[in-house]
Write a protein that holds these residues in place. Structure first.
Motif, PDB file in Angstrom:
ATOM      1  N   ILE A 115      82.638-163.490 -37.792  1.00 50.78           N
ATOM      2  CA  ILE A 115      83.624-162.427 -38.001  1.00 50.78           C
ATOM      3  C   ILE A 115      83.467-161.734 -39.362  1.00 50.78           C
ATOM      4  CG2 ILE A 115      85.286-163.415 -36.394  1.00 50.78           C
ATOM      5  CD1 ILE A 115      86.911-164.378 -38.793  1.00 50.78           C
ATOM      6  N   SER A 116      82.680-162.323 -40.251  1.00 45.98           N
ATOM      7  CA  SER A 116      82.438-161.655 -41.539  1.00 45.98           C
ATOM      8  C   SER A 116      81.618-160.373 -41.352  1.00 45.98           C
ATOM      9  CB  SER A 116      81.729-162.596 -42.515  1.00 45.98           C
ATOM     10  OG  SER A 116      80.396-162.816 -42.097  1.00 45.98           O
ATOM     11  N   GLN A 117      80.981-160.237 -40.199  1.00 43.17           N
ATOM     12  CA  GLN A 117      80.198-159.043 -39.905  1.00 43.17           C
ATOM     13  C   GLN A 117      81.028-157.968 -39.214  1.00 43.17           C
ATOM     14  OE1 GLN A 117      76.696-160.328 -37.804  1.00 43.17           O
ATOM     15  NE2 GLN A 117      76.455-162.067 -39.168  1.00 43.17           N
ATOM     16  N   GLY A 118      82.319-158.198 -39.082  1.00 42.29           N
ATOM     17  CA  GLY A 118      83.214-157.245 -38.424  1.00 42.29           C
ATOM     18  C   GLY A 118      83.398-155.966 -39.234  1.00 42.29           C
ATOM     19  N   ARG A 119      83.807-154.922 -38.551  1.00 40.58           N
ATOM     20  CA  ARG A 119      84.047-153.610 -39.166  1.00 40.58           C
ATOM     21  C   ARG A 119      85.403-153.086 -38.732  1.00 40.58           C
ATOM     22  NH1 ARG A 119      78.120-152.670 -37.393  1.00 40.58           N
ATOM     23  NH2 ARG A 119      77.050-152.960 -39.359  1.00 40.58           N
ATOM     24  N   LYS A 120      85.884-152.078 -39.445  1.00 40.37           N
ATOM     25  CA  LYS A 120      87.163-151.447 -39.104  1.00 40.37           C
ATOM     26  C   LYS A 120      86.900-150.112 -38.431  1.00 40.37           C
ATOM     27  CE  LYS A 120      90.466-153.790 -41.592  1.00 40.37           C
ATOM     28  NZ  LYS A 120      91.128-154.761 -40.780  1.00 40.37           N
ATOM     29  N   CYS A 121      87.650-149.832 -37.376  1.00 43.94           N
ATOM     30  CA  CYS A 121      87.556-148.560 -36.661  1.00 43.94           C
ATOM     31  C   CYS A 121      88.177-147.460 -37.526  1.00 43.94           C
ATOM     32  CB  CYS A 121      88.279-148.651 -35.320  1.00 43.94           C
ATOM     33  SG  CYS A 121      88.309-147.103 -34.391  1.00 43.94           S
ATOM     34  N   VAL A 129      80.918-142.904 -40.273  1.00 42.02           N
ATOM     35  CA  VAL A 129      82.049-143.747 -39.889  1.00 42.02           C
ATOM     36  C   VAL A 129      81.749-144.363 -38.522  1.00 42.02           C
ATOM     37  CG1 VAL A 129      83.792-142.480 -41.206  1.00 42.02           C
ATOM     38  CG2 VAL A 129      83.312-141.795 -38.882  1.00 42.02           C
ATOM     39  N   LEU A 130      82.387-145.495 -38.254  1.00 42.41           N
ATOM     40  CA  LEU A 130      82.201-146.194 -36.987  1.00 42.41           C
ATOM     41  C   LEU A 130      83.516-146.231 -36.228  1.00 42.41           C
ATOM     42  CD1 LEU A 130      80.035-149.175 -38.256  1.00 42.41           C
ATOM     43  CD2 LEU A 130      79.262-147.042 -37.224  1.00 42.41           C
ATOM     44  N   ILE A 131      83.421-146.114 -34.911  1.00 43.01           N
ATOM     45  CA  ILE A 131      84.597-146.118 -34.042  1.00 43.01           C
ATOM     46  C   ILE A 131      84.412-147.232 -33.019  1.00 43.01           C
ATOM     47  CG2 ILE A 131      85.908-144.770 -32.357  1.00 43.01           C
ATOM     48  CD1 ILE A 131      85.210-142.296 -33.900  1.00 43.01           C
ATOM     49  N   CYS A 132      85.485-147.944 -32.708  1.00 44.11           N
ATOM     50  CA  CYS A 132      85.389-149.149 -31.884  1.00 44.11           C
ATOM     51  C   CYS A 132      85.236-148.895 -30.389  1.00 44.11           C
ATOM     52  CB  CYS A 132      86.597-150.044 -32.135  1.00 44.11           C
ATOM     53  SG  CYS A 132      88.156-149.396 -31.507  1.00 44.11           S
ATOM     54  N   SER A 133      85.626-147.720 -29.877  1.00 49.35           N
ATOM     55  CA  SER A 133      85.579-147.511 -28.430  1.00 49.35           C
ATOM     56  C   SER A 133      85.618-146.017 -28.109  1.00 49.35           C
ATOM     57  CB  SER A 133      86.779-148.198 -27.768  1.00 49.35           C
ATOM     58  OG  SER A 133      87.972-147.570 -28.185  1.00 49.35           O
TER      59      SER A 133
END
Length: 191
Positions: free
Chosen positions: A127-133, A170-174
């Motif tokens: 989970i340390s590799q997780g990102r925020k949407c 930026v990154l988006i989750c879905s």
């Protein structure tokens, strides 16, 4: 006027270091840039250039140019045409579902999970590799869409006075969040 400046630069050949064609109403990039191997600064700001010339986009001759500064603000090089994604939601893996749940619960300071996570270093590593949407603000692990958002530059940056917006990755989750994005957020797609 632009033609005279370009001819003068070409006559200089290898010794030409700076080419300024700012605000000359040029409609295409000069394809003769390959003949200026000593060029250090290229200023094509505030023109009507809609696309990069093949000599630059193929990066064949352009790789030989040792440009240190390239100014192209104020040209219609980017198309800002929003498109809704009609792709259906992807089915997440069990690891993705679990990781999202754990990361979002940890963000809310769930005491049970905060204590339990201490006993599982492999889970902490995952989970340390997780990102925020960028849209909903929730955490995610592997499923994401890469986008670009145009924002005003920071006041302490050294930039051209004509630069009003800069692109940020930026990154988006879905796809659900992608379809709820703001007006300055664009998906990156190959056409």
């Amino acid at each position: 006027m632009a033609e005279r400046l370009l001819v003068r630069a070409l006559k200089g050949g290898k010794s030409t270091k700076i080419l300024t064609l700012n605000g000359k109403k040029i409609t295409k990039m000069p394809s003769t840039l390959e003949k200026l191997p000593g060029l250090k600064t290229l200023d094509l700001q505030n023109n009507l250039i809609p696309k990069v010339c093949p000599e630059i986009s193929t990066l064949t001759q352009f790789q030989d140019l040792k440009l240190r500064e390239f100014y192209c603000e104020g040209n219609p090089l980017f198309l800002k045409q929003p498109v809704n994604a009609v792709k259906q939601e992807e089915v997440w893996s069990l690891q993705e579902i679990t990781s999202r749940f754990i990361m979002n619960q940890l963000a809310e300071k769930n005491p049970f999970l905060m204590q339990a996570i201490e006993w599982y270093p492999e889970v902490r590593s995952i989970i340390s590799q997780g990102r925020k949407c960028a849209v909903c603000g929730k955490s995610f692990l592997t499923i994401w869409l890469e986008c670009v958002e145009f924002v005003p530059p920071s006041k302490n940056w050294k930039i051209s006075r004509n630069l009003h917006l800069v692109p940020l990755r930026v990154l988006i989750c879905s796809y659900k969040c992608f379809n709820q994005r703001g007006p300055n957020l664009f998906g990156i797609a190959q056409v």
